[in-house]
Enzyme design. Structure first.
Site, PDB file in Angstrom:
ATOM      1  N   LYS A 155       0.849  -1.205   0.000  1.00 36.78           N
ATOM      2  CA  LYS A 155       0.000   0.000   0.000  1.00 36.78           C
ATOM      3  C   LYS A 155       0.877   1.245   0.000  1.00 36.78           C
ATOM      4  CE  LYS A 155      -3.877   1.940   2.713  1.00 36.78           C
ATOM      5  NZ  LYS A 155      -4.723   1.746   3.918  1.00 36.78           N
ATOM      6  N   SER A 174      -9.702   1.767   3.045  1.00 40.69           N
ATOM      7  CA  SER A 174      -8.860   2.501   2.127  1.00 40.69           C
ATOM      8  C   SER A 174      -7.830   1.662   1.380  1.00 40.69           C
ATOM      9  CB  SER A 174      -8.126   3.599   2.887  1.00 40.69           C
ATOM     10  OG  SER A 174      -7.263   3.027   3.871  1.00 40.69           O
ATOM     11  N   SER A 186      -9.804  -0.604   7.186  1.00 45.44           N
ATOM     12  CA  SER A 186      -9.242  -0.468   5.842  1.00 45.44           C
ATOM     13  C   SER A 186      -8.601  -1.707   5.250  1.00 45.44           C
ATOM     14  CB  SER A 186      -8.224   0.668   5.820  1.00 45.44           C
ATOM     15  OG  SER A 186      -8.893   1.882   5.683  1.00 45.44           O
TER      16      SER A 186
END
Ligand code: GLN
Length: 480
Positions: free
Chosen positions: A74, A149, A173
Site C-alpha cells: 500500500k 482505504s 481499511s
C-alpha cells in the site's frame, strides 16, 4: 491460481523461474490497468530482483520464506529511494530516505515487491475513491468500489496481480476491502506489527496487516511481518507463534460468541443468511456457541470519528510545504505559503477530517468531544475484555452491505462512515480481527465474515478461519 504457500513450495523445488512469474504478473497488471489498483509498478527492478533470486536458487543457496512470491505494498508504507504518495497531491513527489520495518522484513525473507497500490488519500475513506490518482475499481464488478482505504491491495490479490499484499487498518481499511473483493485480510493486534515507516493517520488505531487468497497465506505473511521493533515503542515483545504450525490444531476447543448488536437493522439480508448458515454448520460440527451482548457498539462510529480525526489533524500538521513534497507557487509570505500549500495539496475528505479533528481538540470542545470519546473508548475496550472472558472468538459480518456502486456514497460522508460500523470497534479496543470470504450474493458479490479475538490471539483467528475455509466454504476460495 495457486496460493502463496503452494507457490513458495513450488519455487523452492525449482518448478518455475521467478523471472517468468514476474512477466506473467506484469502482464496481468497491464491487462487490468482499468482497475487502477497500482500507483507505481516497479517493472525493471522486479525483473532484476527475480534474476538475482533465480541465480541464488541455482547456486543452491537457502532461500527465505517469501522466496518465489510477488508482493504489493500500500502506498502509505515507505520504501527507501521510492515514492510514497499516500494517494495525495501533497506527497506526490515524496521520496523516502528509509525502509519501513515491514519492507525490510519482506526483503530479508526474499520476497519481491512489484509495486505500490492505490488507497484513499492518507487512508481516509472506505471506497478508494478519495485518491488523487483516481478511483480503484472492484474486479468482481468494475462499476462497484473495492472498498477502502486499502482498495488497491485487495484488488491486487483478487485479480491475481500479486500473491500477497500489505495494507493498513485504522478503522477497517484491510477487512472492509477484503470483504468487498472476496479475499482474506487481517487487522493484527495493536502492537503486533511495527508501524515504523507507515505514514501516520491516527496513531493509536493504525496497524499494518496482510492480504492473501487463503488463511494459510495470511498466516504465513503475518509470521514474517510481526514482532517487536525498537523503532516503534508501541510494539510488544510477545513471542510470534509459528502461525502455520498453529493451523494444524483442531479449533473445536474455541468457544464462539455471537454479538446481537452486529445483526440488527441495516444489515443486508443475504449477508445475514450467509453468516448464519456458517454458524449453523459450526454448531453441527460440535462447536460451543454463545450469545454475547456488546451494547456500546452503538457509540462506536461516533467515538471512532472523534478519536481518528483528532489524531489525524495533529499528524497531518507536518505537511506544511517546508519539509515534504508539494509547495504552492507564487506566494507572498509564509502564512500564504502554508495556507495555499494545504488548500491545494489536500483533497476534500482529508480537509474535512482535519477540520473535524481541530474542532474536537479546540478549547471549550475538548472536554465535550475528545475527552468523552476517550472515556467511551475505554468502556468499549472493557466490554470486549468482558466478552473475551466468556468466549474466544466473536463472529460478525465484516460489512453491512456488499460492495456499493462507484459514486454512490461520495456526496454523503455519513453514509460512507457507516460502512465501517462493524470494523471500527476492533481498532478502538486494540484487538485483532480477520475477514474471511464465505459466500457470494445472488448478483455474485463477495460476502465477508469477520472473526474477532482478544489481543495477541491471531492464532485463534487463523485456526478457526482455516477450518471454516477448508471444511465449510471451500467453494469461495479465490481463483482469479
Ligand atoms: N474508513 C475508515 C476511515 O475513513 C477507516 C480507514 C482506515 O482504516 N484507514 O477512517
Amino acid at each position: 491460481m495457486d496460493s502463496a504457500r503452494v507457490r513458495h513450495q513450488q519455487y523452492v523445488e525449482g518448478k518455475f523461474r521467478l523471472a517468468d512469474a514476474v512477466e506473467d504478473y506484469l502482464e496481468r497488471i497491464e491487462a487490468h490497468k482499468d482497475l487502477n489498483a497500482f500507483i507505481q509498478v516497479y517493472a525493471d527492478e522486479a525483473r532484476e530482483r527475480a534474476r538475482e533470486l533465480d541465480a541464488r536458487r541455482e547456486r543452491g543457496e537457502s532461500l527465505g520464506d517469501l522466496a518465489g512470491l510477488i508482493i504489493a505494498v500500500k502506498d502509505n508504507i515507505v520504501i527507501k529511494d521510492h515514492l510514497t504518495t499516500c494517494a495525495s497531491h501533497i506527497l506526490e513527489n515524496f521520496v523516502s530516505p528509509y525502509h519501513a520495518t515491514v519492507v525490510e522484513k519482506i526483503l530479508q525473507a526474499d520476497g519481491l515487491i512489484i509495486g505500490k497500490t492505490n488507497l484513499d488519500e492518507f487512508a481516509m475513506g472506505s471506497s478508494t475513491e478519495n485518491s488523487y490518482f483516481g478511483a480503484t475499481r472492484n474486479p468482481v464488478d468494475p462499476e462497484r468500489v473495492p472498498g477502502g482505504s486499502s482498495g488497491g491491495s485487495a484488488v491486487a490479490i483478487a485479480a491475481g496481480m500479486a500473491d500477497l499484499a500489505l495494507g493498513s487498518d485504522t478503522g477497517g481499511s484491510i477487512r472492509q476491502p477484503a470483504a468487498f473483493c472476496g479475499v482474506v485480510g487481517l487487522k493484527p493486534t495493536y502492537g503486533r506489527v511495527s508501524r515504523y515507516g507507515l505514514v501516520a493517520y491516527a496513531s493509536s488505531l493504525d496497524q499494518i496487516g496482510p492480504f492473501g487468497r487463503t488463511v494459510e497465506d495470511v498466516a504465513l505473511f503475518t509470521r514474517i511481518i510481526a514482532g517487536a521493533d525498537e523503532r516503534d515503542s508501541t510494539t510488544v515483545p510477545t513471542e510470534v507463534p509459528d502461525y502455520l504450525q498453529e493451523l494444524q490444531r483442531d479449533p473445536r476447543d474455541l468457544t464462539i460468541g455471537i454479538p446481537q448488536e452486529y445483526f440488527q437493522e441495516g444489515l443486508d439480508g443475504e449477508i445475514r443468511t450467509a453468516i448464519f448458515q456458517v454458524i449453523d454448520r459450526l454448531k453441527e460440527e460440535g462447536f460451543t456457541l454463545k450469545e454475547i451482548r456488546l451494547p456500546l457498539t452503538d457509540y462506536a462510529i461516533a467515538t471512532y470519528y472523534i478519536v481518528a480525526t483528532a489524531e489525524a489533524s495533529s499528524n497531518l500538521a507536518r505537511y506544511d510545504g517546508v519539509r515534504y513534497g508539494f509547495r504552492a507557487e507564487g506566494v507572498e509570505d509564509l502564512q500564504e505559503m502554508y495556507f495555499r500549500t494545504r488548500s491545494e495539496g489536500f483533497g476534500t475528505e482529508v480537509k474535512r477530517r482535519i477540520m473535524l479533528g481541530t474542532y474536537v481538540l479546540s478549547a471549550g470542545y475538548y472536554e465535550a468531544y475528545y475527552k468523552k470519546a476517550q472515556q467511551v473508548r475505554r468502556m468499549i475496550k472493557d466490554e470486549f475484555d468482558a466478552a473475551f472472558r466468556e468466549v474466544d472468538i466473536l463472529i460478525t459480518p465484516t460489512t453491512p452491505t456488499p460492495a456499493f456502486r462507484l459514486g454512490e456514497k461520495l456526496d454523503d460522508p455519513l453514509q460512507m462512515y457507516l460502512s465501517d460500523i462493524y470494523t471500527v470497534t476492533v481498532n478502538l479496543a486494540g484487538i485483532c480481527a480477520l475477514n474471511l470470504p464465505i459466500a457470494r450474493t445472488q448478483q455474485g458479490l463477495p460476502i465477508g465474515m469477520q472473526l474477532m479475538a482478544g489481543m495477541f490471539r491471531e492464532s485463534d483467528l487463523f485456526r478457526l478461519g482455516h477450518f471454516i475455509e477448508r471444511q465449510l466454504t471451500p467453494s469461495t476460495q479465490q481463483v482469479p
